[in-house]
Design a protein around this motif. Structure first.
Motif, short mmCIF file in Angstrom:
data_model
loop_
_atom_site.label_atom_id
_atom_site.label_comp_id
_atom_site.label_asym_id
_atom_site.label_seq_id
_atom_site.Cartn_x
_atom_site.Cartn_y
_atom_site.Cartn_z
N GLY A 15 -4.54 4.05 -6.99
CA GLY A 15 -5.76 4.43 -6.45
C GLY A 15 -5.53 4.34 -4.89
N GLY A 16 -5.24 3.13 -4.50
CA GLY A 16 -5.01 3.31 -3.03
C GLY A 16 -4.51 4.20 -2.33
N VAL A 17 -3.42 4.81 -2.64
CA VAL A 17 -2.79 6.01 -2.09
C VAL A 17 -3.60 7.11 -2.31
CG1 VAL A 17 -0.61 7.57 -2.43
CG2 VAL A 17 -0.39 4.96 -2.37
N ALA A 18 -4.09 7.49 -3.39
CA ALA A 18 -4.85 8.57 -3.70
C ALA A 18 -6.31 8.55 -2.89
CB ALA A 18 -5.45 8.87 -5.17
N ALA A 19 -6.80 7.59 -2.56
CA ALA A 19 -8.09 7.56 -1.78
C ALA A 19 -7.68 7.54 -0.46
CB ALA A 19 -8.52 6.15 -2.04
N HIS A 20 -6.59 7.12 0.09
CA HIS A 20 -6.05 7.48 1.46
C HIS A 20 -5.69 8.58 1.73
CE1 HIS A 20 -4.19 6.05 5.13
NE2 HIS A 20 -3.33 6.90 5.03
N ILE A 21 -4.87 9.52 0.70
CA ILE A 21 -4.59 10.59 1.17
C ILE A 21 -5.81 11.69 0.88
CG2 ILE A 21 -3.51 12.60 -0.18
CD1 ILE A 21 -1.10 10.94 -0.88
N PHE A 22 -6.81 11.33 0.13
CA PHE A 22 -7.88 12.15 -0.01
C PHE A 22 -8.87 12.10 1.46
CE2 PHE A 22 -12.60 12.38 -0.72
CZ PHE A 22 -12.79 13.65 -1.34
N ILE A 107 -13.58 7.82 -5.24
CA ILE A 107 -12.40 8.14 -5.79
C ILE A 107 -11.59 6.88 -6.11
CG2 ILE A 107 -9.97 9.01 -5.26
CD1 ILE A 107 -11.83 11.28 -5.63
N SER A 108 -11.79 5.89 -5.21
CA SER A 108 -11.27 4.50 -5.38
C SER A 108 -11.89 4.09 -6.81
CB SER A 108 -11.43 3.91 -4.33
OG SER A 108 -10.85 2.37 -4.31
#
Length: 127
Positions: A15-22, A107-108
């Motif tokens: 979730g952290g990686v996805a939110a950061h990339i988004f 997203i997070s």
């Protein structure tokens, strides 16, 4: 026990990686520069939020009020910095930063809910 490990990994790490990339891609698309972090890292804040909601959902399951509480928390966080007209006159892109942070927060929270469902055994019960 294995479900909790997988659920927390989905929530906190993925979730952290996805939110950061988004957030990074959205701000690049909007033509916004990278924001310098304040006194508390947004990654740390997001990890703590995801951990809290994941454990909450993992322990008692997805109750009807939890999604509203998650969105309410995001609204409360953003409302503290939303209505400062003098800041928007100095930096007109501030609203774009706030809106992109709101979308990344959603997203997070999605990953927090998914991780909590994995922990509770409602997703991927074969683990």
């Amino acid at each position: 026990m294995k479900a909790w490990v997988y659920g927390l990994l989905v929530s906190v790490i993925v979730g952290g990686v996805a939110a950061h990339i988004f957030l990074d891609l959205l701000r690049r698309w909007l033509g916004l520069e990278r924001k310098k972090p304040g006194s508390v890292s947004p990654c740390l804040t997001g990890a703590v939020e995801r951990l809290f909601f994941t454990v909450l959902i993992g322990v008692v399951g997805l109750q009807p009020g939890f999604p509203a509480a998650m969105v309410g928390w995001l609204a409360l966080k953003l409302a503290t910095n939303w209505n400062h007209p003098q800041d928007y006159k100095r930096n007109p892109k501030r609203r774009a930063y706030a809106f992109s942070a709101l979308l990344a927060g959603l997203i997070s929270m999605l990953f927090a809910a998914l991780g909590g469902l994995v922990c509770h055994g409602d997703l991927w019960t074969s683990l």
